[in-house]
Design an enzyme around this catalytic site. Structure first.
Site, PDB file in Angstrom:
ATOM      1  N   GLY A  38       0.818  -1.205   0.000  1.00 33.44           N
ATOM      2  CA  GLY A  38       0.000   0.000   0.000  1.00 33.44           C
ATOM      3  C   GLY A  38       0.854   1.257   0.000  1.00 33.44           C
ATOM      4  O   GLY A  38       0.549   2.234  -0.688  1.00 33.44           O
ATOM      5  N   GLU A  82      -8.998   2.721   0.976  1.00 31.90           N
ATOM      6  CA  GLU A  82      -7.969   2.920  -0.053  1.00 31.90           C
ATOM      7  C   GLU A  82      -7.214   1.621  -0.327  1.00 31.90           C
ATOM      8  O   GLU A  82      -6.931   1.279  -1.481  1.00 31.90           O
ATOM      9  CB  GLU A  82      -6.991   4.020   0.375  1.00 31.90           C
ATOM     10  CG  GLU A  82      -5.980   4.380  -0.690  1.00 31.90           C
ATOM     11  CD  GLU A  82      -6.622   5.044  -1.900  1.00 31.90           C
ATOM     12  OE1 GLU A  82      -6.424   4.524  -3.025  1.00 31.90           O
ATOM     13  OE2 GLU A  82      -7.302   6.068  -1.739  1.00 31.90           O
TER      14      GLU A  82
END
Length: 136
Positions: A38, A82
């Site tokens: 990420g 996200e």
């Protein structure tokens, strides 16, 4: 003629056969790999850097534990969504680079989820700031 594997044969995914602390240890490592992946994404990196400011600010801005939890939770929720959106995009990209209506739809919906979460987060923070500085 070969016989099908016995139901107790070792699973394809070794994680499925782990139990207890051994499973927890490996699951934690996989989660840290996911956070590292990420971090490679600019949008997640921006949100994580903002969280470094916003999470301590939540403790200062919130007037009780529930407000602190709501402020901090909205920031963490944005980061979670996200990561999920990035996972959706990666899975779609693995399928193939060609354009497909369902691939576009999945990516657009993931993006919309991030947008709605961002608006929720902004609304919570704007309300808290207004309450703290302009209303009381």
């Amino acid at each position: 003629m070969t016989q099908p594997p016995h139901p107790s044969a070792e699973p394809v995914n070794a994680q499925k056969s782990r139990t207890g602390l051994h499973r927890l240890w490996h699951a934690t490592r996989y989660s840290l790999h996911g956070l590292r992946a990420g971090w490679a994404e600019p949008a997640f990196r921006q949100e994580a850097l903002a969280a470094l400011v916003l999470l301590p600010s939540a403790c200062w801005l919130g007037q009780n534990w529930m407000e602190v939890a709501l402020l901090a939770g909205s920031v963490v929720l944005l980061m979670v969504v996200e990561l999920l959106n990035t996972g959706i995009e990666a899975a779609i990209d693995r399928i193939g680079p060609e354009w497909h209506a369902l691939s576009k739809r999945a990516k657009d919906m993931g993006s919309a989820a991030v947008l709605l979460t961002l608006l929720l987060c902004l609304g919570i923070w704007a309300s808290a700031i207004f309450q703290r500085f302009f209303h009381g």
